[in-house]
Design a protein around this motif. Structure first.
Motif, PDB file in Angstrom:
ATOM      1  N   ARG A 578       0.841  -1.197   0.000  1.00 49.47           N
ATOM      2  CA  ARG A 578       0.000   0.000   0.000  1.00 49.47           C
ATOM      3  C   ARG A 578       0.878   1.250   0.000  1.00 49.47           C
ATOM      4  O   ARG A 578       1.841   1.360   0.764  1.00 49.47           O
ATOM      5  CB  ARG A 578      -0.898  -0.011   1.242  1.00 49.47           C
ATOM      6  CG  ARG A 578      -2.175   0.805   1.121  1.00 49.47           C
ATOM      7  CD  ARG A 578      -1.957   2.215   1.578  1.00 49.47           C
ATOM      8  NE  ARG A 578      -3.236   2.971   1.592  1.00 49.47           N
ATOM      9  CZ  ARG A 578      -3.291   4.282   1.532  1.00 49.47           C
ATOM     10  NH1 ARG A 578      -2.184   5.013   1.452  1.00 49.47           N
ATOM     11  NH2 ARG A 578      -4.459   4.887   1.548  1.00 49.47           N
ATOM     12  N   THR A 580       2.712   4.786   0.409  1.00 52.89           N
ATOM     13  CA  THR A 580       3.035   5.527   1.624  1.00 52.89           C
ATOM     14  C   THR A 580       2.385   6.914   1.620  1.00 52.89           C
ATOM     15  O   THR A 580       1.939   7.394   0.580  1.00 52.89           O
ATOM     16  CB  THR A 580       4.559   5.650   1.765  1.00 52.89           C
ATOM     17  OG1 THR A 580       5.111   6.079   0.515  1.00 52.89           O
ATOM     18  CG2 THR A 580       5.158   4.312   2.135  1.00 52.89           C
ATOM     19  N   PRO A 581       2.343   7.579   2.770  1.00 52.17           N
ATOM     20  CA  PRO A 581       1.684   8.887   2.866  1.00 52.17           C
ATOM     21  C   PRO A 581       2.299   9.950   1.954  1.00 52.17           C
ATOM     22  O   PRO A 581       3.484   9.906   1.631  1.00 52.17           O
ATOM     23  CB  PRO A 581       1.874   9.265   4.342  1.00 52.17           C
ATOM     24  CG  PRO A 581       1.992   7.950   5.048  1.00 52.17           C
ATOM     25  CD  PRO A 581       2.733   7.067   4.094  1.00 52.17           C
ATOM     26  N   ARG A 605      -2.726  12.347   9.556  1.00 52.77           N
ATOM     27  CA  ARG A 605      -2.643  11.010   8.952  1.00 52.77           C
ATOM     28  C   ARG A 605      -3.685  10.819   7.854  1.00 52.77           C
ATOM     29  O   ARG A 605      -3.380  10.317   6.765  1.00 52.77           O
ATOM     30  CB  ARG A 605      -2.811   9.947  10.046  1.00 52.77           C
ATOM     31  CG  ARG A 605      -2.863   8.502   9.530  1.00 52.77           C
ATOM     32  CD  ARG A 605      -3.117   7.527  10.678  1.00 52.77           C
ATOM     33  NE  ARG A 605      -3.497   6.213  10.186  1.00 52.77           N
ATOM     34  CZ  ARG A 605      -2.645   5.193  10.016  1.00 52.77           C
ATOM     35  NH1 ARG A 605      -1.366   5.346  10.297  1.00 52.77           N
ATOM     36  NH2 ARG A 605      -3.082   4.016   9.582  1.00 52.77           N
ATOM     37  N   LEU A 609      -2.690   9.953   3.918  1.00 51.01           N
ATOM     38  CA  LEU A 609      -3.021   8.664   3.311  1.00 51.01           C
ATOM     39  C   LEU A 609      -4.072   8.773   2.213  1.00 51.01           C
ATOM     40  O   LEU A 609      -4.263   7.841   1.438  1.00 51.01           O
ATOM     41  CB  LEU A 609      -3.499   7.691   4.387  1.00 51.01           C
ATOM     42  CG  LEU A 609      -2.435   7.210   5.372  1.00 51.01           C
ATOM     43  CD1 LEU A 609      -3.056   6.349   6.459  1.00 51.01           C
ATOM     44  CD2 LEU A 609      -1.336   6.426   4.641  1.00 51.01           C
ATOM     45  N   GLY A 614      -2.368   4.890  -2.830  1.00 44.56           N
ATOM     46  CA  GLY A 614      -3.005   3.990  -1.875  1.00 44.56           C
ATOM     47  C   GLY A 614      -4.483   3.747  -2.078  1.00 44.56           C
ATOM     48  O   GLY A 614      -4.923   2.579  -2.134  1.00 44.56           O
ATOM     49  N   ASP A 631      -0.080  -3.478   4.078  1.00 45.36           N
ATOM     50  CA  ASP A 631      -0.095  -2.076   4.495  1.00 45.36           C
ATOM     51  C   ASP A 631       0.777  -1.914   5.739  1.00 45.36           C
ATOM     52  O   ASP A 631       0.425  -2.352   6.824  1.00 45.36           O
ATOM     53  CB  ASP A 631      -1.536  -1.646   4.793  1.00 45.36           C
ATOM     54  CG  ASP A 631      -1.645  -0.149   5.053  1.00 45.36           C
ATOM     55  OD1 ASP A 631      -0.600   0.510   5.212  1.00 45.36           O
ATOM     56  OD2 ASP A 631      -2.786   0.353   5.104  1.00 45.36           O
ATOM     57  N   ASN A 633       1.780   1.140   6.795  1.00 47.24           N
ATOM     58  CA  ASN A 633       1.735   2.557   7.152  1.00 47.24           C
ATOM     59  C   ASN A 633       1.556   2.792   8.651  1.00 47.24           C
ATOM     60  O   ASN A 633       1.818   3.896   9.137  1.00 47.24           O
ATOM     61  CB  ASN A 633       0.638   3.262   6.358  1.00 47.24           C
ATOM     62  CG  ASN A 633       1.065   3.525   4.926  1.00 47.24           C
ATOM     63  OD1 ASN A 633       2.107   4.116   4.684  1.00 47.24           O
ATOM     64  ND2 ASN A 633       0.268   3.044   3.974  1.00 47.24           N
ATOM     65  N   ASP A 634       1.135   1.766   9.396  1.00 46.66           N
ATOM     66  CA  ASP A 634       1.094   1.921  10.856  1.00 46.66           C
ATOM     67  C   ASP A 634       2.499   2.076  11.425  1.00 46.66           C
ATOM     68  O   ASP A 634       2.666   2.639  12.511  1.00 46.66           O
ATOM     69  CB  ASP A 634       0.410   0.713  11.500  1.00 46.66           C
ATOM     70  CG  ASP A 634      -1.105   0.755  11.343  1.00 46.66           C
ATOM     71  OD1 ASP A 634      -1.619   1.783  10.864  1.00 46.66           O
ATOM     72  OD2 ASP A 634      -1.764  -0.243  11.689  1.00 46.66           O
ATOM     73  N   ILE A 636       4.829   3.625   9.648  1.00 48.69           N
ATOM     74  CA  ILE A 636       5.356   4.815   8.966  1.00 48.69           C
ATOM     75  C   ILE A 636       4.684   6.077   9.489  1.00 48.69           C
ATOM     76  O   ILE A 636       5.339   7.106   9.719  1.00 48.69           O
ATOM     77  CB  ILE A 636       5.148   4.688   7.437  1.00 48.69           C
ATOM     78  CG1 ILE A 636       5.966   3.504   6.906  1.00 48.69           C
ATOM     79  CG2 ILE A 636       5.538   5.973   6.719  1.00 48.69           C
ATOM     80  CD1 ILE A 636       5.651   3.139   5.474  1.00 48.69           C
ATOM     81  N   CYS A 637       3.390   5.982   9.712  1.00 48.43           N
ATOM     82  CA  CYS A 637       2.630   7.099  10.282  1.00 48.43           C
ATOM     83  C   CYS A 637       1.673   6.518  11.325  1.00 48.43           C
ATOM     84  O   CYS A 637       0.482   6.340  11.057  1.00 48.43           O
ATOM     85  CB  CYS A 637       1.874   7.849   9.186  1.00 48.43           C
ATOM     86  SG  CYS A 637       0.861   9.222   9.802  1.00 48.43           S
ATOM     87  N   CYS A 642       1.455  12.435  11.231  1.00 49.66           N
ATOM     88  CA  CYS A 642       2.657  11.691  10.842  1.00 49.66           C
ATOM     89  C   CYS A 642       3.900  12.380  11.391  1.00 49.66           C
ATOM     90  O   CYS A 642       4.259  13.483  10.956  1.00 49.66           O
ATOM     91  CB  CYS A 642       2.756  11.594   9.319  1.00 49.66           C
ATOM     92  SG  CYS A 642       1.369  10.739   8.538  1.00 49.66           S
TER      93      CYS A 642
END
Length: 685
Positions: A578, A580-581, A605, A609, A614, A631, A633-634, A636-637, A642
């Motif tokens: 997925r 990234t931000p 966040r 996102l 994504g 995913d 992203n938890d 990463i942010c 973030c």
């Protein structure tokens, strides 16, 4: 017309509504410049029977270099006081390139670099157009001398040969512009695609005597049509894509018509407006206004953020003050100097001093001013970034490791204002990219030839292929560690701004044909030599060619499903990482300016996102058996906003790419996500 040209540029840069094509003012300038300079050269040839290159270049040096050198040095002062330190180095090199009138080639090179093309604009990027002009005038006087000699030897009319010489320049230049501008963003800046515009102005100068005899009944409407064409072009043209090809004909031919038929039209033509104040005054100041307005806009934007149209117009208006001072106290005194007029070599020396001073100032700025942000670790994680020799040592677990197995539940990912150390240094974060760049296997925007890199165990029984754009490339540090840990063979295929997609996309409003061809070659390799046990892919969001803006995401979803389905039919399982931000600003730059207020650089966040690839990926995987969405992203942010720094590691190297250092710290969590997928695949095979 100089006033029209500079007003179009100034208003366009200020973001005035309903004037998206203000940049065509540069095209107007090119035609005017070609006319004026060719006219001066022809006048000298007619009066003296010969052309003095020393006199010509002395006049150019007096006219351009003192003011340009002043603005370049002043830009460095503005940079020091107003621009983030992350931009100091690139600005200094830009000043050096501008001093030597090579900025257009630097801009052309950067336009092909996906990351550089999306970086903050340079304070001196407007010098590219001046570079084009001066490069043209290195060639044109020499060609005129040669054609004059041929005319004398063959006893032919000079004017016809001059037109022939201009055609030799204009025709291939315009043909090259037509060929490259639809697909190559660098075509906008390079001299070879722009020479036809200057040659067009030169042709008007050569035929000026004939054109001045045009009857007013013809000249008046044609001159007005030309001015209207320029203005309408500024309103209707909304993209630089395709420039300077067919779309450049409107402003250039319009300008040519005004210049060609304006004298014959007299007061009944555009002179009715253009010969009055304040247009005459603006025209006189046009060069200095052009030089000063852009550095001041960039400085104001760096200080206050995105400028409203009103504020931008105020800054542009304020630039008239240093422009007027430069005009009256630098331009005119040097240009009108009797000593310099009588001794061209002295004028050339003055020009050389101005150029040398500006270049030396840029080099001094680059070398003498500290480029370290301060609260930073000594280096980066070894083995991930070219040139890393000392391992970074953030306090506690590094990067994503500080978050543990439940990143959303802890406090380690919550934004804070200050940390003990940051690695890598935010000022050098742009270079904290995967080793694929250094090894030459990340394909640029021009090439369509796949270049694979292999990591991990070369003779492994499990082959994993990572394919996609720079958002796939950013995962290589993590994937390399995972491959080495598990004894896999990792093959990477990445290309700037190019998702793994069977359909053709557009980039910078141009069909991205090299991406389409690269994708076709990569798909062929995946079904042959590089056939994987598992394909991993990710990407940012891109428009599909032929689809409206309203259908952008739905078209991407459709084409992703079609691409993945074709590989599933060949029994190739797929994992989609997925995306990234996506942040609204350069995070590394923000951190470098807010070391004691890091929370200023934290993006909500949900907003981060919602952008990028994504959302389309989430929709595209639904119902496709054999495609898994992973995913991370938890890690990463992890918080509601973030954090720019996690576990002492800078997360982002710009607005949407992970630092290689942080990517490497994601390896354990990526490993945990991928192992079950491969374990499930192996029994099935």
């Amino acid at each position: 017309m100089r006033a029209v040209a500079v007003l179009l540029v100034l208003l366009g840069h200020a973001g005035v509504p309903y004037l998206p094509g203000g940049f065509i003012g540069v095209d107007v300038f090119f035609v005017i410049s070609g006319f004026l300079i060719t006219g001066l050269l022809l006048k000298e040839l007619d009066q003296r029977g010969r052309l003095s290159l020393a006199d010509f270049y002395a006049r150019r040096a007096k006219r351009l270099l003192p003011a340009a050198g002043t603005v370049l040095v002043a830009t460095l002062v503005l940079t020091y006081f107003f621009l983030p330190r992350a931009r100091w180095s690139t600005t200094a090199w830009d000043v050096v390139a501008s001093a030597f009138y090579a900025m257009n080639w630097r801009m052309a090179d950067q336009s092909l670099d996906y990351v550089a093309a999306n970086a903050a604009p340079s304070s001196v990027q407007h010098f590219w157009s001046l570079a084009v002009e001066e490069q043209f005038y290195l060639v044109w006087p020499l060609l005129l001398i040669g054609l004059g000699w041929m005319a004398h030897r063959w006893r032919r009319g000079r004017r016809g040969l001059y037109l022939f010489g201009l055609a030799l320049i204009a025709v291939p230049s315009f043909a090259w512009a037509l060929h490259t501008s639809p697909v190559d963003p660098s075509a906008y800046y390079v001299t070879t695609t722009r020479m036809w515009e200057l040659a067009l102005g030169g042709a008007i100068a050569v035929t000026a005597t004939w054109l001045s005899r045009a009857p007013s009944v013809v000249a008046v409407p044609l001159a007005w049509i030309g001015l209207i064409a320029v203005c309408v072009s500024a309103v209707l043209i909304d993209t630089e894509a395709g420039f300077p090809g067919y779309t450049a004909l409107g402003p250039t031919l319009g300008t040519a018509a005004v210049i060609a038929f304006g004298p014959a039209a007299g007061r009944g033509g555009p002179a009715l407006l253009l010969s009055r104040q304040p247009m005459r005054g603006i025209g006189a100041l046009s060069y200095s206004l052009y030089l000063w307005h852009w550095p001041m806009l960039i400085a104001a934007q760096a200080q206050f953020g995105d400028l409203s149209v009103g504020v931008a117009l105020a800054v542009v208006a304020a630039s008239a003050i240093p422009a007027a001072l430069t005009y009256h106290f630098i331009e005119n005194p040097v240009r009108r100097s009797r000593i310099l007029a009588e001794r061209p070599l002295n004028a050339l020396r003055v020009g050389a001093i101005c150029t040398g001073a500006a270049a030396l100032a840029g080099l001094t700025f680059q070398l003498a001013i500290p480029m370290t942000a301060g609260s930073t670790a000594p280096s980066v994680i070894m083995g991930q970034v070219p040139g890393a020799t000392v391992p970074a040592a953030p306090a506690g677990p590094a990067g994503a490791a500080a978050l543990g197995s439940s990143p959303r539940a802890g406090r380690a990912g919550v934004p804070v204002d200050k940390v003990d150390s940051i690695s890598p240094d935010p000022l050098s974060a742009s270079r904290d990219a995967p080793l694929s760049r250094n090894r030459g296997c990340h394909v640029d925007q021009v090439s369509a030839v796949p270049k694979a890199c292999v990591y991990g165990k070369a003779d492994a029984t499990t082959t994993v292929v990572l394919v996609g754009d720079s958002h796939a490339d950013q995962w290589i540090p993590a994937m390399q560690k995972v491959a080495e840990t598990n004894g896999w063979r990792l093959v990477t295929h990445t290309k700037s701004g190019c998702p793994f997609l069977a359909a053709e996309i557009s980039l910078d409003n141009r069909p991205y044909s090299s991406c389409f061809e690269w994708n076709r070659a990569v798909r062929a390799a995946l079904l042959d030599a590089d056939r994987p046990d598992l394909l991993i892919t990710t990407h940012s969001e891109y428009p599909v060619v032929g689809e409206s803006a309203a259908n952008r995401r739905s078209a991407m979803v459709r084409e992703l499903r079609a691409t993945w389905s074709s590989l599933l039919a060949e029994q190739i399982p797929i994992v989609v990482l997925r995306d990234t931000p996506l942040h609204p600003e350069d995070i590394a730059e923000c951190v470098s300016e807010n070391l004691k207020h890091l929370s200023k650089c934290a993006t909500p966040r949900g907003d981060a996102l919602a952008g990028g690839g994504g959302p389309a990926q989430e929709q595209a995987v639904v119902g496709l058996h054999g495609v898994r969405l992973v995913d991370l992203n938890d890690w990463i942010c992890p918080a509601d906003r973030c954090a720019p720094v996690i576990g002492g590691v800078l997360v982002w190297r710009d607005a949407h790419h992970l630092t290689a250092t942080y990517s490497a710290t994601l390896a354990p969590f990526l490993d945990t996500a991928l192992k079950p997928v491969l374990d499930e695949i192996r029994p099935a095979r």
